[in-house]
Design a protein around this motif. Structure first.
Motif, PDB file in Angstrom:
ATOM      1  N   ASP A   1      51.653  27.700  18.092  1.00  0.00           N
ATOM      2  CA  ASP A   1      51.075  27.057  19.282  1.00  0.00           C
ATOM      3  C   ASP A   1      50.828  28.085  20.388  1.00  0.00           C
ATOM      4  O   ASP A   1      49.803  28.032  21.079  1.00  0.00           O
ATOM      5  CB  ASP A   1      52.011  25.952  19.794  1.00  0.00           C
ATOM      6  N   ILE A   2      51.761  29.007  20.547  1.00  0.00           N
ATOM      7  CA  ILE A   2      51.591  30.053  21.572  1.00  0.00           C
ATOM      8  C   ILE A   2      50.403  30.939  21.222  1.00  0.00           C
ATOM      9  O   ILE A   2      49.588  31.287  22.090  1.00  0.00           O
ATOM     10  CB  ILE A   2      52.891  30.879  21.706  1.00  0.00           C
ATOM     11  N   GLN A   3      50.276  31.293  19.943  1.00  0.00           N
ATOM     12  CA  GLN A   3      49.147  32.122  19.497  1.00  0.00           C
ATOM     13  C   GLN A   3      47.816  31.418  19.739  1.00  0.00           C
ATOM     14  O   GLN A   3      46.804  32.056  20.053  1.00  0.00           O
ATOM     15  CB  GLN A   3      49.278  32.459  18.010  1.00  0.00           C
ATOM     16  N   ASN A   4      47.825  30.102  19.591  1.00  0.00           N
ATOM     17  CA  ASN A   4      46.600  29.300  19.805  1.00  0.00           C
ATOM     18  C   ASN A   4      46.406  28.906  21.262  1.00  0.00           C
ATOM     19  O   ASN A   4      45.558  28.067  21.573  1.00  0.00           O
ATOM     20  CB  ASN A   4      46.638  28.037  18.930  1.00  0.00           C
ATOM     21  N   ASN A   5      47.227  29.522  22.148  1.00  0.00           N
ATOM     22  CA  ASN A   5      47.140  29.266  23.593  1.00  0.00           C
ATOM     23  C   ASN A   5      47.396  27.798  23.937  1.00  0.00           C
ATOM     24  O   ASN A   5      46.749  27.214  24.811  1.00  0.00           O
ATOM     25  CB  ASN A   5      45.768  29.718  24.139  1.00  0.00           C
ATOM     26  N   LYS A   6      48.349  27.194  23.229  1.00  0.00           N
ATOM     27  CA  LYS A   6      48.757  25.813  23.509  1.00  0.00           C
ATOM     28  C   LYS A   6      50.269  25.766  23.723  1.00  0.00           C
ATOM     29  O   LYS A   6      51.008  25.099  22.985  1.00  0.00           O
ATOM     30  CB  LYS A   6      48.369  24.889  22.349  1.00  0.00           C
ATOM     31  N   PRO A   7      50.743  26.481  24.738  1.00  0.00           N
ATOM     32  CA  PRO A   7      52.200  26.559  24.934  1.00  0.00           C
ATOM     33  C   PRO A   7      52.784  25.262  25.485  1.00  0.00           C
ATOM     34  O   PRO A   7      52.094  24.470  26.125  1.00  0.00           O
ATOM     35  CB  PRO A   7      52.355  27.690  25.955  1.00  0.00           C
ATOM     36  N   ALA A   8      54.069  25.073  25.228  1.00  0.00           N
ATOM     37  CA  ALA A   8      54.789  23.957  25.843  1.00  0.00           C
ATOM     38  C   ALA A   8      55.072  24.303  27.305  1.00  0.00           C
ATOM     39  O   ALA A   8      55.001  25.463  27.704  1.00  0.00           O
ATOM     40  CB  ALA A   8      56.100  23.716  25.095  1.00  0.00           C
ATOM     41  N   ALA A   9      55.380  23.295  28.102  1.00  0.00           N
ATOM     42  CA  ALA A   9      55.675  23.532  29.521  1.00  0.00           C
ATOM     43  C   ALA A   9      57.050  24.163  29.699  1.00  0.00           C
ATOM     44  O   ALA A   9      57.268  24.953  30.613  1.00  0.00           O
ATOM     45  CB  ALA A   9      55.596  22.218  30.292  1.00  0.00           C
ATOM     46  N   ILE A  10      57.979  23.819  28.789  1.00  0.00           N
ATOM     47  CA  ILE A  10      59.358  24.326  28.899  1.00  0.00           C
ATOM     48  C   ILE A  10      59.868  24.698  27.515  1.00  0.00           C
ATOM     49  O   ILE A  10      59.730  23.924  26.552  1.00  0.00           O
ATOM     50  CB  ILE A  10      60.297  23.265  29.524  1.00  0.00           C
ATOM     51  N   TYR A  11      60.447  25.886  27.418  1.00  0.00           N
ATOM     52  CA  TYR A  11      61.113  26.331  26.192  1.00  0.00           C
ATOM     53  C   TYR A  11      62.588  26.553  26.500  1.00  0.00           C
ATOM     54  O   TYR A  11      62.931  27.076  27.569  1.00  0.00           O
ATOM     55  CB  TYR A  11      60.513  27.642  25.674  1.00  0.00           C
ATOM     56  N   VAL A  12      63.447  26.185  25.547  1.00  0.00           N
ATOM     57  CA  VAL A  12      64.879  26.461  25.674  1.00  0.00           C
ATOM     58  C   VAL A  12      65.320  27.183  24.407  1.00  0.00           C
ATOM     59  O   VAL A  12      65.253  26.628  23.305  1.00  0.00           O
ATOM     60  CB  VAL A  12      65.699  25.165  25.864  1.00  0.00           C
ATOM     61  N   CYS A  13      65.731  28.443  24.550  1.00  0.00           N
ATOM     62  CA  CYS A  13      66.160  29.259  23.414  1.00  0.00           C
ATOM     63  C   CYS A  13      67.669  29.460  23.484  1.00  0.00           C
ATOM     64  O   CYS A  13      68.186  29.868  24.532  1.00  0.00           O
ATOM     65  CB  CYS A  13      65.470  30.625  23.445  1.00  0.00           C
ATOM     66  N   TYR A  14      68.356  29.179  22.396  1.00  0.00           N
ATOM     67  CA  TYR A  14      69.801  29.377  22.371  1.00  0.00           C
ATOM     68  C   TYR A  14      70.227  29.782  20.962  1.00  0.00           C
ATOM     69  O   TYR A  14      69.450  29.682  20.004  1.00  0.00           O
ATOM     70  CB  TYR A  14      70.532  28.096  22.792  1.00  0.00           C
ATOM     71  N   GLY A  15      71.454  30.264  20.826  1.00  0.00           N
ATOM     72  CA  GLY A  15      71.972  30.610  19.503  1.00  0.00           C
ATOM     73  C   GLY A  15      72.610  31.984  19.478  1.00  0.00           C
ATOM     74  O   GLY A  15      72.587  32.734  20.457  1.00  0.00           O
ATOM     75  N   ALA A  16      73.165  32.316  18.314  1.00  0.00           N
ATOM     76  CA  ALA A  16      73.917  33.569  18.161  1.00  0.00           C
ATOM     77  C   ALA A  16      73.018  34.794  18.084  1.00  0.00           C
ATOM     78  O   ALA A  16      73.425  35.890  18.435  1.00  0.00           O
ATOM     79  CB  ALA A  16      74.791  33.486  16.911  1.00  0.00           C
ATOM     80  N   GLU A  17      71.775  34.621  17.614  1.00  0.00           N
ATOM     81  CA  GLU A  17      70.887  35.770  17.388  1.00  0.00           C
ATOM     82  C   GLU A  17      70.117  36.135  18.661  1.00  0.00           C
ATOM     83  O   GLU A  17      68.947  35.796  18.835  1.00  0.00           O
ATOM     84  CB  GLU A  17      69.915  35.480  16.243  1.00  0.00           C
ATOM     85  N   LYS A  18      70.791  36.853  19.554  1.00  0.00           N
ATOM     86  CA  LYS A  18      70.175  37.239  20.825  1.00  0.00           C
ATOM     87  C   LYS A  18      68.976  38.167  20.610  1.00  0.00           C
ATOM     88  O   LYS A  18      68.013  38.141  21.385  1.00  0.00           O
ATOM     89  CB  LYS A  18      71.207  37.910  21.724  1.00  0.00           C
ATOM     90  N   TYR A  19      69.033  38.986  19.574  1.00  0.00           N
ATOM     91  CA  TYR A  19      67.918  39.908  19.301  1.00  0.00           C
ATOM     92  C   TYR A  19      66.641  39.126  19.010  1.00  0.00           C
ATOM     93  O   TYR A  19      65.564  39.469  19.488  1.00  0.00           O
ATOM     94  CB  TYR A  19      68.266  40.819  18.117  1.00  0.00           C
ATOM     95  N   ARG A  20      66.760  38.059  18.226  1.00  0.00           N
ATOM     96  CA  ARG A  20      65.577  37.251  17.892  1.00  0.00           C
ATOM     97  C   ARG A  20      65.067  36.480  19.107  1.00  0.00           C
ATOM     98  O   ARG A  20      63.862  36.257  19.249  1.00  0.00           O
ATOM     99  CB  ARG A  20      65.908  36.287  16.748  1.00  0.00           C
ATOM    100  N   ILE A  21      65.978  36.067  19.988  1.00  0.00           N
ATOM    101  CA  ILE A  21      65.542  35.398  21.223  1.00  0.00           C
ATOM    102  C   ILE A  21      64.712  36.371  22.050  1.00  0.00           C
ATOM    103  O   ILE A  21      63.633  36.020  22.554  1.00  0.00           O
ATOM    104  CB  ILE A  21      66.752  34.888  22.041  1.00  0.00           C
ATOM    105  N   LYS A  22      65.191  37.606  22.165  1.00  0.00           N
ATOM    106  CA  LYS A  22      64.443  38.619  22.914  1.00  0.00           C
ATOM    107  C   LYS A  22      63.085  38.874  22.263  1.00  0.00           C
ATOM    108  O   LYS A  22      62.075  39.028  22.942  1.00  0.00           O
ATOM    109  CB  LYS A  22      65.251  39.915  23.001  1.00  0.00           C
ATOM    110  N   GLU A  23      63.061  38.913  20.931  1.00  0.00           N
ATOM    111  CA  GLU A  23      61.796  39.079  20.197  1.00  0.00           C
ATOM    112  C   GLU A  23      60.817  37.964  20.555  1.00  0.00           C
ATOM    113  O   GLU A  23      59.628  38.210  20.782  1.00  0.00           O
ATOM    114  CB  GLU A  23      62.057  39.030  18.685  1.00  0.00           C
ATOM    115  N   PHE A  24      61.329  36.722  20.600  1.00  0.00           N
ATOM    116  CA  PHE A  24      60.459  35.581  20.913  1.00  0.00           C
ATOM    117  C   PHE A  24      59.950  35.664  22.347  1.00  0.00           C
ATOM    118  O   PHE A  24      58.774  35.392  22.612  1.00  0.00           O
ATOM    119  CB  PHE A  24      61.228  34.265  20.703  1.00  0.00           C
TER     120      PHE A  24
END
Length: 339
Positions: free
Chosen positions: A9-32
């Motif tokens: 959706d982000i690639q297609n320029n249709k982002p959500a208004a709010i994203y919430v990222c959580y979890g143990a993999e902080k590296y992947r959150i930073k990647e996102f």
């Protein structure tokens, strides 16, 4: 919504208004977050379109005011918010009073020119909180939990391909066995291997062994692997290398005991039809570590594993009380086990 759909959706320029990222993999959150920034905000707009907040220093209502404010000289804003207490059960040591009702109101009618991206420092959201229940209804909530064994290997192979290098499954597994499962360390080591191989080159098992230094924990892991495969000479070579590195024999014995305990737990839980992911969650370990421990445990029956764990407990007592020479005690243990 899952990560793959959110990224598309982000690639297609249709982002959500709010994203919430959580979890143990902080590296992947930073990647996102880096991916979202690159896709949604033009480089020349980033001075005005990017805002960063930390809820340990800034009240939540200030973030909402930022989101409602019309952007200056740019079409939209990306607001990245770090949180350790508002959406989790974490303790708030900042003594800030967050008016969560301001975010609840905002979610009902979010500004079309602002994107809120919460980076939650926690493995779980606090489901008891009203704000979390509302966010699950109005926002794109993305969990970033440890990848499964196959997914981790695929991630490493893709990481190499981005740098125009080939990496076989066997080489990727050798890298995990040498460097562990931390994505930050794996990424840095893969970058080093790709630099060594050169563009269009191939990363081999030999290059992994030559260029990637193993930690004490990974050396002990490999030592147990050699024992499980009844390769006593290689196991003793690793043991003597650890002693040359001035590693304390009691520490080595403790790490060996830990690995055999994990093998026993994995074997028993597998016998109760627990999945690899469920075992990882139960033991608080990475799924890849569970996969390898399961493979090692197949070489032993449950009674043998219990006997080894009990033997190591007695050895630990003897070493600590001076009843046996520490190095000799470990050598005898390894020789008996190899026999």
């Amino acid at each position: 919504m899952d990560l793959k759909t959110a990224s598309k959706d982000i690639q297609n320029n249709k982002p959500a208004a709010i994203y919430v990222c959580y979890g143990a993999e902080k590296y992947r959150i930073k990647e996102f977050i880096d991916f979202a920034t690159q896709q949604l905000i033009e480089p020349e707009h980033r001075d005005f379109a990017l805002a960063h907040y930390d809820l340990s220093e800034t009240a939540l209502e200030t973030v909402v005011e930022e989101a409602e404010e019309i952007p200056f000289m740019v079409p939209r804003k990306l607001i990245i918010i770090k949180d350790s207490s508002v959406l989790t059960a974490g303790k708030d040591n900042s003594k800030l009073e967050h008016r969560v009702e301001s975010l609840l109101r905002y979610m009902e009618e979010p500004a079309e020119y602002s994107i809120l991206l919460f980076w939650v420092n926690g493995e779980k959201l606090d489901e008891r909180k009203k704000i979390v229940k509302a966010i699950k209804n109005h926002a794109c909530v993305l969990p970033f939990q440890p990848m499964g064994a196959e997914e981790l290997i695929s991630w490493l192979i893709r990481h190499a391909k981005k740098q125009e290098c080939d990496c076989s499954t066997a080489a990727a597994e050798a890298l995990v066995q040498s460097a562990g499962t931390g994505l930050g360390i794996l990424s840095a080591e893969m970058d080093k291997l790709c630099l060594h191989a050169g563009r269009g080159g191939t990363i081999t098992i030999d290059s992994v062994h030559q260029l990637v230094a193993r930690s004490t924990e990974q050396n002990v892991f490999m030592l147990v692997e050699q024992i499980a495969a009844v390769r006593l000479e290689q196991a003793l070579t690793i043991f003597y290398d650890l002693l040359k590195q001035r590693e304390e024999p009691i520490k080595i014995a403790a790490l060996i005991a830990r690995q055999f305990r994990i093998m026993l737990q994995v074997k028993e839980l597998s016998g109760q039809n627990y999945s690899q992911q469920q075992i990882a969650s139960q033991l608080g370990l990475h799924p890849y570590a569970i996969k390898i421990a399961g493979e090692q445990a197949r070489k032993f029956d449950n009674q043998k594993l219990r006997s080894i764990v009990a033997h190591l407990a007695r050895l630990d007592y003897q070493m600590k009380t001076g009843a046996i020479d520490k190095v000799l005690g470990l050598e005898m243990f390894l020789l008996r086990l190899g026999a």
